[in-house]
Every structure is written in C-alpha cells, then in structure tokens.
Design a protein around this motif. Structure first.
Motif, PDB file in Angstrom:
ATOM      1  N   ASN A 282      12.120  -5.769 -15.930  1.00 33.56           N
ATOM      2  CA  ASN A 282      11.236  -6.933 -16.066  1.00 33.56           C
ATOM      3  C   ASN A 282      10.487  -7.220 -14.772  1.00 33.56           C
ATOM      4  N   LEU A 283      11.167  -7.123 -13.656  1.00 34.70           N
ATOM      5  CA  LEU A 283      10.532  -7.415 -12.370  1.00 34.70           C
ATOM      6  C   LEU A 283       9.516  -6.336 -11.988  1.00 34.70           C
ATOM      7  N   LYS A 284       9.851  -5.084 -12.284  1.00 34.03           N
ATOM      8  CA  LYS A 284       8.914  -3.997 -11.974  1.00 34.03           C
ATOM      9  C   LYS A 284       7.622  -4.128 -12.777  1.00 34.03           C
ATOM     10  N   ASN A 285       7.752  -4.657 -13.984  1.00 33.05           N
ATOM     11  CA  ASN A 285       6.591  -4.757 -14.870  1.00 33.05           C
ATOM     12  C   ASN A 285       6.042  -6.186 -14.954  1.00 33.05           C
ATOM     13  N   TRP A 286       6.370  -7.013 -13.973  1.00 37.39           N
ATOM     14  CA  TRP A 286       5.925  -8.407 -14.001  1.00 37.39           C
ATOM     15  C   TRP A 286       4.399  -8.474 -13.900  1.00 37.39           C
ATOM     16  N   GLU A 287       3.808  -9.134 -14.864  1.00 35.39           N
ATOM     17  CA  GLU A 287       2.344  -9.227 -14.907  1.00 35.39           C
ATOM     18  C   GLU A 287       1.864 -10.362 -14.007  1.00 35.39           C
TER      19      GLU A 287
ATOM     20  N   ASN B 270       3.639 -11.107  -4.652  1.00 32.65           N
ATOM     21  CA  ASN B 270       2.490 -11.032  -5.558  1.00 32.65           C
ATOM     22  C   ASN B 270       1.985 -12.430  -5.921  1.00 32.65           C
ATOM     23  N   CYS B 271       2.931 -13.352  -6.114  1.00 28.92           N
ATOM     24  CA  CYS B 271       2.546 -14.737  -6.411  1.00 28.92           C
ATOM     25  C   CYS B 271       1.799 -15.357  -5.233  1.00 28.92           C
ATOM     26  N   MET B 272       2.297 -15.122  -4.021  1.00 35.49           N
ATOM     27  CA  MET B 272       1.629 -15.669  -2.835  1.00 35.49           C
ATOM     28  C   MET B 272       0.222 -15.101  -2.700  1.00 35.49           C
ATOM     29  N   GLU B 273       0.073 -13.820  -2.980  1.00 35.41           N
ATOM     30  CA  GLU B 273      -1.249 -13.192  -2.891  1.00 35.41           C
ATOM     31  C   GLU B 273      -2.236 -13.828  -3.857  1.00 35.41           C
TER      32      GLU B 273
ATOM     33  N   ARG C 173       5.621  -7.329   4.356  1.00 32.38           N
ATOM     34  CA  ARG C 173       4.559  -7.903   3.519  1.00 32.38           C
ATOM     35  C   ARG C 173       4.853  -9.361   3.188  1.00 32.38           C
ATOM     36  N   ALA C 174       6.081  -9.642   2.795  1.00 34.58           N
ATOM     37  CA  ALA C 174       6.446 -11.014   2.439  1.00 34.58           C
ATOM     38  C   ALA C 174       6.339 -11.937   3.647  1.00 34.58           C
ATOM     39  N   ASP C 175       6.763 -11.454   4.813  1.00 39.45           N
ATOM     40  CA  ASP C 175       6.657 -12.267   6.027  1.00 39.45           C
ATOM     41  C   ASP C 175       5.200 -12.584   6.358  1.00 39.45           C
TER      42      ASP C 175
END
Length: 309
Positions: free
Chosen positions: A173-178, A240-243, A287-289
């Motif tokens: 699920n996480l790998k394919n999170w849209e 991805n959400c932050m982006e 990346r997250a940092d």
C-alpha cells in the motif's frame, strides 16, 4: 363443740401408701441421693451411640446414592455416545478422518519437520496446509482423532504467515500510495492510515520478544526487517506529502490573505505529520530532512510563531 365419739369404737385407719412410693421415700432419706451427673451422662451417651448409628445409616444410604449416580452418569455417557454415532455431523467427521487419513498423516509429518527463515516459503507452506484442511467438515474434530497432531505448531505457522502477509500488504500500500491534489485530502488520508498502522505496530512491539521466541520454538525465524521497511516507506510517503504541500503553496503566491493563511495552516499540518512519522520511524533520510527544513522555513516566514491548525 366437738362431736361425741362412741365409746369402744376405734378410729378409721389412715389411707394406705403404695409400696413403691414408700420405698422411694425410704431410699431418699437413706444413703442414696439423686445423682447430679446421671442425666448428663445419659444424654451424652445417647447422643454418641445413637448418633453413630444414625451416621452409619446415612453413610450407607449415601454410598448407595453415589453408586446409583455413577451408574447414571455411565448410562448417560453411553446414551450420548450412541447419539453421537447416529448424528450425521459426527458420521461425516468419521468419514473425513478415514477418507483423508493418508493426507492428514503426511501433513502431520510435514508440519513437525517444517523449519524456515524464508517468508515466501512460510506463506507457501501455510497455503498448502489450508488447501488440505479446508475440505474437512470440522478441522478440530477431525484432527483430534489423530494422536499427537501438532496443533500448536499449525496455529503458530498460521499466526506467523498472517503477520507477514498483513505487514507485506502495508508495504504494498505504501509503495503504491497515490500522491495527488488536493494536498489537504492527501494529508487526511495518509494521516488516518499512518495512525492505524502505528497503533498496530506499537501494540505488536510490546509482545515482539514473546512472539519471536514462540516462532523460533516452532522452527520459524521470522523476518522482522519488514517492519523496518514499513517505517522507511512511511517516511517516503510523508516526504511526498510535504512536496505536494510545498508545490501548492508555491502556486498561491498571488492569492489573497485568506487563501495564504489557509495554505500556511496546511504547511503546519504537513510538518506536524512529518514529525510524527519521524518519531515513529526513529529517523529521517536526507530527502525528508531537506523537505522538513524547507517546510518549516515557509511556515515561519513572516511570522513569529506557527499558525494554529
């Protein structure tokens, strides 16, 4: 004046006293005295002796009753066994035990010898077990007819396979999170999923050592690295959400103050979620940092404190 008596006529004799009463009076005034202990001794002996006879009788009756009760239980047990034999359900269980005896005995040997540290092999073996057992009318009743069938190991294999399958589903699920706009909906969806998975993993962490010992005692070297993978993927989705939030924030540069305020609140929500994920995962990647720092700068830009959610 007293009446005159006839001279020469003697007076009438006094009334006679019964001999027994006379004897009693004579004894009471002789050496014998009323005993102060006889009555109490009599009561004590009567109670002891007659009471014993009463207990013996009761005991005898009780034994007969118990004997009758045992016989009744045996009769009831025999009656129930007869009913069981006639029951179509239990007749089917007997047929299953006979018809599948060879397969079940082979499965018994396979379970006893099963050992693995390969989770794919674990899932495959568990599916093989289920394919054999699912045809039985009542698994527990049928397997109980096979002496020393490894029920505990069977259930442990099931538990380990279920845990890995569920964890692997989270990974998928996480790998394919849209990741798509609007960012507010994305944050809501990911926040709910993250909270659910976190609660389940936190609960498992409390029993992890015990479960690990149980798995190993039954020949299963469980791959707990899948939980590390889940944490790493949580950080990826959070990034991805932050982006997306930063992208939408950049697209509102010319928006009015109300829209800017709403989007700044969204920046703050994204940062708080990213921090929760970081705390859960126990760290961030580069990346997250980088994204978290950029997000924080945008939130703090032009204000002394972050906006309220």
């Amino acid at each position: 004046m007293a009446p005159k008596r006839s001279i020469g006529v003697p007076p009438p004799p006094p009334p006679s006293v019964p001999a027994g009463r006379l004897l009693s009076r004579q004894q009471s005034v002789g050496k014998l005295k009323k005993s102060s202990i006889m009555s109490s001794l009599f009561r004590e002996l009567k109670t002891k002796l007659e009471g014993s006879r009463l207990q013996i009788k009761l005991s005898s009756r009780t034994k007969k009753q118990f004997g009758g009760s045992a016989g009744g239980k045996e009769g009831l047990a025999a009656f129930l066994r007869e009913l069981t034999k006639r029951s179509p359900f239990f007749q089917q269980i007997e047929e299953d035990a006979q018809n599948h005896a060879k397969t079940i005995l082979e499965l018994k040997a396979a379970i006893n010898s099963f050992q693995t540290k390969d989770m794919s092999e674990l899932i495959k073996f568990q599916q093989h077990m289920e394919a054999i057992l699912e045809v039985l009318t009542d698994e527990n009743q049928v397997l109980a007819k096979f002496e020393d069938f490894p029920i505990k190991k069977l259930e442990t294999i099931r538990a380990a396979a279920a845990l890995y399958s569920k964890s692997n589903l989270v990974v998928s699920n996480l790998k394919n999170w849209e990741v798509k706009s609007p960012a507010a909906q994305l944050l809501n969806k990911f926040d709910c999923y993250f909270t659910k998975v976190k609660e389940e993993l936190d609960a498992f962490e409390r029993t992890k050592d015990e479960e690990s010992r149980n798995f190993k005692s039954h020949g299963i070297d469980f791959d707990f690295n899948i939980f590390v993978t889940i944490k790493e993927l949580m950080v990826d989705v959070s990034s991805n959400c932050m982006e997306l939030v930063l992208k939408e924030w950049g697209e509102t540069k010319g928006a009015n103050d109300a829209e800017k305020k709403a989007n700044k609140n969204l920046l703050w929500r994204a940062f708080k979620l990213a921090f929760r994920v970081y705390s859960f995962a126990g760290g961030n990647d580069e990346r997250a940092d980088k994204l978290a720092k950029e997000l924080a700068n945008e939130v703090l830009c032009g204000s002394s404190s972050p906006p309220k959610p």
